[in-house]
Design a protein around this motif. Structure first.
Motif, short mmCIF file in Angstrom:
data_model
loop_
_atom_site.label_atom_id
_atom_site.label_comp_id
_atom_site.label_asym_id
_atom_site.label_seq_id
_atom_site.Cartn_x
_atom_site.Cartn_y
_atom_site.Cartn_z
N ASP A 76 16.95 48.89 -13.06
CA ASP A 76 15.95 47.95 -12.59
C ASP A 76 14.57 48.29 -13.18
O ASP A 76 13.57 48.27 -12.49
N HIS A 77 14.55 48.61 -14.45
CA HIS A 77 13.33 48.89 -15.21
C HIS A 77 12.54 50.08 -14.65
O HIS A 77 11.32 50.10 -14.69
N ARG A 78 13.27 51.05 -14.06
CA ARG A 78 12.63 52.29 -13.60
C ARG A 78 13.43 53.48 -14.11
O ARG A 78 14.65 53.39 -14.24
N PHE A 79 12.72 54.59 -14.36
CA PHE A 79 13.41 55.80 -14.77
C PHE A 79 13.83 56.60 -13.54
O PHE A 79 13.08 56.72 -12.57
N GLN A 80 15.05 57.14 -13.59
CA GLN A 80 15.51 58.01 -12.52
C GLN A 80 16.09 59.29 -13.12
O GLN A 80 17.02 59.18 -13.93
N PRO A 81 15.62 60.46 -12.83
CA PRO A 81 14.41 60.70 -12.02
C PRO A 81 13.15 60.37 -12.79
O PRO A 81 13.15 60.40 -14.01
N ALA A 82 12.07 60.10 -12.05
CA ALA A 82 10.80 59.78 -12.70
C ALA A 82 10.13 61.05 -13.21
O ALA A 82 9.25 60.99 -14.04
N ASP A 119 20.41 48.65 -17.22
CA ASP A 119 19.98 47.25 -17.18
C ASP A 119 20.67 46.48 -18.31
O ASP A 119 21.14 47.06 -19.28
N ALA A 120 20.65 45.16 -18.15
CA ALA A 120 21.25 44.32 -19.19
C ALA A 120 20.29 44.13 -20.36
O ALA A 120 20.72 43.86 -21.48
N THR A 121 19.00 44.32 -20.09
CA THR A 121 18.01 44.06 -21.15
C THR A 121 17.65 45.35 -21.88
O THR A 121 17.74 46.43 -21.33
N PHE A 181 5.93 59.54 -20.33
CA PHE A 181 6.64 58.59 -21.18
C PHE A 181 6.76 57.26 -20.44
O PHE A 181 6.64 57.21 -19.21
N THR A 182 6.96 56.19 -21.18
CA THR A 182 7.10 54.88 -20.55
C THR A 182 8.27 54.14 -21.19
O THR A 182 8.71 54.46 -22.29
N GLY A 183 8.75 53.14 -20.47
CA GLY A 183 9.62 52.15 -21.07
C GLY A 183 8.71 51.04 -21.53
O GLY A 183 8.17 50.31 -20.72
N GLU A 184 8.51 50.99 -22.84
CA GLU A 184 7.44 50.12 -23.33
C GLU A 184 7.64 48.66 -22.95
O GLU A 184 6.68 47.93 -22.75
N PHE A 185 8.91 48.25 -22.85
CA PHE A 185 9.15 46.83 -22.59
C PHE A 185 8.88 46.47 -21.13
O PHE A 185 8.76 45.28 -20.79
N HIS A 186 8.84 47.46 -20.26
CA HIS A 186 8.50 47.19 -18.85
C HIS A 186 7.56 48.28 -18.38
O HIS A 186 7.84 49.03 -17.44
N ALA A 187 6.41 48.37 -19.04
CA ALA A 187 5.53 49.52 -18.83
C ALA A 187 4.94 49.56 -17.43
O ALA A 187 4.49 50.62 -16.97
N ASP A 188 4.93 48.43 -16.72
CA ASP A 188 4.33 48.46 -15.38
C ASP A 188 5.22 49.21 -14.38
O ASP A 188 4.72 49.81 -13.44
N THR A 189 6.54 49.18 -14.57
CA THR A 189 7.42 49.90 -13.65
C THR A 189 8.07 51.13 -14.28
O THR A 189 8.26 52.14 -13.61
N ALA A 190 8.42 51.02 -15.55
CA ALA A 190 9.18 52.10 -16.18
C ALA A 190 8.25 53.21 -16.67
O ALA A 190 7.75 53.17 -17.79
N GLN A 191 8.01 54.19 -15.78
CA GLN A 191 7.13 55.30 -16.15
C GLN A 191 7.72 56.61 -15.68
O GLN A 191 8.39 56.65 -14.64
N GLY A 192 7.46 57.65 -16.40
CA GLY A 192 7.98 58.95 -16.00
C GLY A 192 7.24 60.08 -16.68
O GLY A 192 6.41 59.86 -17.56
N VAL A 193 7.56 61.30 -16.25
CA VAL A 193 6.91 62.48 -16.81
C VAL A 193 7.96 63.54 -17.10
O VAL A 193 8.89 63.74 -16.30
N ILE A 194 7.84 64.19 -18.22
CA ILE A 194 8.65 65.37 -18.49
C ILE A 194 7.76 66.59 -18.28
O ILE A 194 6.64 66.65 -18.82
N ILE A 195 8.24 67.51 -17.45
CA ILE A 195 7.45 68.72 -17.18
C ILE A 195 8.13 69.89 -17.87
O ILE A 195 9.29 70.22 -17.57
N SER A 205 15.63 38.20 -18.35
CA SER A 205 15.47 38.72 -16.99
C SER A 205 15.17 37.59 -16.02
O SER A 205 14.72 36.51 -16.40
N ASN A 206 15.44 37.87 -14.75
CA ASN A 206 15.25 36.83 -13.74
C ASN A 206 14.04 37.12 -12.85
O ASN A 206 13.96 36.71 -11.72
N ASP A 207 13.10 37.88 -13.39
CA ASP A 207 11.98 38.30 -12.57
C ASP A 207 11.01 37.15 -12.29
O ASP A 207 10.16 37.26 -11.42
#
Lengths: 164, 274
Positions: free
Chosen positions: A87-93, A111-113, A148-162, B141-143
């Motif tokens: 769902d355009h989020r990284f796990q774990p963040a 995700d499908a995209t 790091f980010t998921g560039e295509f969904h940068a508003d939700t897909a964000q994370g950090v490597i420590i 996407s369906n957003d």
């Protein structure tokens, strides 16, 4: 007109010596005729160049491939770490890895995209197709936080490597 | 929408700057416009294909196919830019003098023009495929809010093209006696930047050692996410945190192409002087 050109050449020959004559003769021949031979040569060059470039690329590819296999198998075995995109989020963040060693990061995109794993701090960028897993080599890193980010969904897909 | 515009802008910008520089550099080469357009078209078709086969390319070479693909595309582009620059340094002066009576150079220009097609095609292919994937993701996407994001994509595209055109128009105003030097240097730096990027991908694929990573960190002063950093990245291959190997590639390309240009340019000049 041709005769005039010839006369000029001859004068240069008389004045300047043999080498000069050969040089001049050649220029005149190219200007006067044999356009078809030049054309054929250029056409060949045109066709051959991209192929030559491609062949070089392919050669490099085959040369580097065993190198890669060797690097991956014989020298060391990087530890695998895994991230999941859902769902355009990284796990774990937040992902903690050891510093000072190279690791292999697997990123599974559920995700499908498609998504692009993008990180300027890590100097990495990789497109991950929908429903597939990508492998990214990271490090060796100094201790610290690397976002790091998921560039295509940068508003939700964000994370950090420590790195510790 | 804004975020979309920026992403698309970044991808389009890089291709657009390359096309702008090449269009200016070859303005007196007969038929170069037609070949540039053909390259653009081929690149667009190619980027669709690459986007469609992303997963296949990615799974090649045990997972690092994408990096190798990018490195090969960049490597070919570097070779072609090198060839272009060396060709221009031997023909540029003649082209400038005989711009009006260009008939003699038409056959000679053909090989150069096919190089143009390849360079432009590859530039568009690489940057375009990511844009296609990104826009496909939005469309699929369906957003909701797709139309505003697609509008953002359109804005980004237009802005990217506008910057490339500005560079092109600016270059055309450069006086003729500096023009070939100016475009030559731009193409040289462009090629070196691409060589550095190719190294970047090979390091990412673990096919090359990074040699000090990063060599320096100027991300606080000049981040690549900002417009100046973005422009410098596209134009001269600026990287705020480069690996040492990238610099090795950069300098090698720079020196090799420059030497080639000088070697080709010199004998002709002396021949004319005699």
């Amino acid at each position: 007109m041709f005769r005039l050109v010839h006369t000029v050449t001859f004068q240069i020959f008389a004045n300047n010596g043999r080498n000069q004559l050969q040089l001049q003769m050649r220029t005149i021949i190219i200007r006067k005729n044999y356009p078809d031979i030049t054309m054929i040569r250029l056409l060949l060059l045109t066709l051959l160049l991209p192929f030559a470039a491609f062949a070089t690329g392919l050669l490099l590819f085959t040369l580097l491939l065993p190198l890669a296999a060797q690097a991956a198998d014989a020298d060391y075995k990087p530890t695998d770490y895994k991230l999941v995109i859902n769902d355009h989020r990284f796990q774990p963040a937040e992902l903690t890895i050891p510093s000072g060693t190279k690791i292999k990061l697997l990123v599974e995109n559920q995700d499908a995209t498609p998504e692009e794993f993008d990180s300027h701090p890590l100097n990495r960028e990789k497109v991950i197709a929908g429903h597939s897993t990508a492998m990214i080599y990271i490090g060796p890193l100094d201790p610290g936080r690397y976002s790091f980010t998921g560039e295509f969904h940068a508003d939700t897909a964000q994370g950090v490597i420590i790195a510790q | 929408m804004f975020g979309t515009a920026i992403i698309v802008f970044r991808e389009v910008l890089e291709a657009s700057l390359i096309i702008g520089i090449l269009a200016a550099a070859t303005r007196s080469v007969p038929n170069s416009r037609r070949w540039l357009s053909a390259g653009l078209l081929a690149g667009l078709v190619g980027s669709g294909l690459v986007a469609a086969f992303t997963d296949v390319i990615g799974s090649l070479a045990s997972g690092v196919g994408q990096e190798i693909f990018n490195a090969i595309v960049l490597g070919i582009a570097v070779l072609m830019l090198a060839w272009h620059n060396i060709w221009m340094s031997s023909h540029g002066a003649a082209l400038a003098k005989s711009a009006k009576s260009a008939g003699r150079n038409i056959t000679d220009g053909t090989s150069e023009c096919s190089i143009l097609l390849v360079i432009v095609g590859l530039a568009v292919l690489r940057e375009g495929s990511e844009t296609v994937l990104f826009l496909y993701g939005i469309a699929a996407s369906n957003d909701g809010g797709q139309s505003s994001m697609l509008l953002g994509g359109m804005f980004g595209t237009l802005a990217g093209i506008a910057v490339g055109y500005m560079l092109y128009a600016g270059l055309l105003r450069v006086p003729l006696r500096w023009f070939f030097a100016a475009t030559g240097i731009l193409v040289l730096l462009l090629a070196a930047g691409m060589a550095s990027q190719a190294a970047h991908f090979l390091i990412q694929a673990d096919l090359l050692p990074s040699l000090a990573s990063p060599l320096w960190d100027t991300s606080a002063v000049l981040p690549e996410s900002g417009l100046p950093g973005m422009l410098l990245h596209s134009l001269i291959g600026y990287d705020s945190r480069p690996a040492g190997m990238q610099i090795v590639f950069y300098l090698t390309a720079l020196v090799a192409i420059f030497t080639g240009m000088k070697l080709v340019a010199r004998p002709r000049q002396t021949a004319i002087r005699k």
